[in-house]
Design a protein around this motif. Structure first.
Motif: not given
Length: 106
Positions: A78, A83, A85, A87
């Motif tokens: 982000t 990190e 991500e 989903r």
């Protein structure tokens, strides 16, 4: 630098199964400097490249005016956090035109 792209495609038979919609979206952003907070302080180690994408399939439920969108989203980071991500999401979408057309109120 910043760039974004979105492609949408439909397939399926509107009379038999309903129209499926496949969407692909991608965003590229290159941060040349470290980010700053509203207080004016520098957030260290935030410059670099951000890649964000999404693949979504919208599945119609024939005759009910309901669609089931299923999506997969990914990002290498982000703006402020380095990190990965990944989903998945799902939900329901109601098409009120289809629902009201069944009752023909007007």
């Amino acid at each position: 630098a910043q760039a974004a792209l979105q492609l949408d495609g439909t397939f399926g038979d509107a009379e038999k199964t309903g129209v499926f919609v496949l969407s692909l979206a991608y965003k590229y952003q290159r941060l040349l400097e470290n980010a700053m907070t509203q207080a004016g302080t520098v957030v260290p180690d935030t410059k670099g490249t951000i890649n964000v994408g999404q693949v979504k399939l919208s599945v119609p439920i024939k005759g009910l005016g309901i669609k089931l969108p299923i999506s997969f989203t990914f990002a290498n980071r982000t703006e402020l956090i380095k990190e990965k991500e990944v989903r998945g999401n799902f939900g329901f979408t109601f098409d009120l035109d289809t629902i009201f057309a069944k009752f023909k109120p007007f």
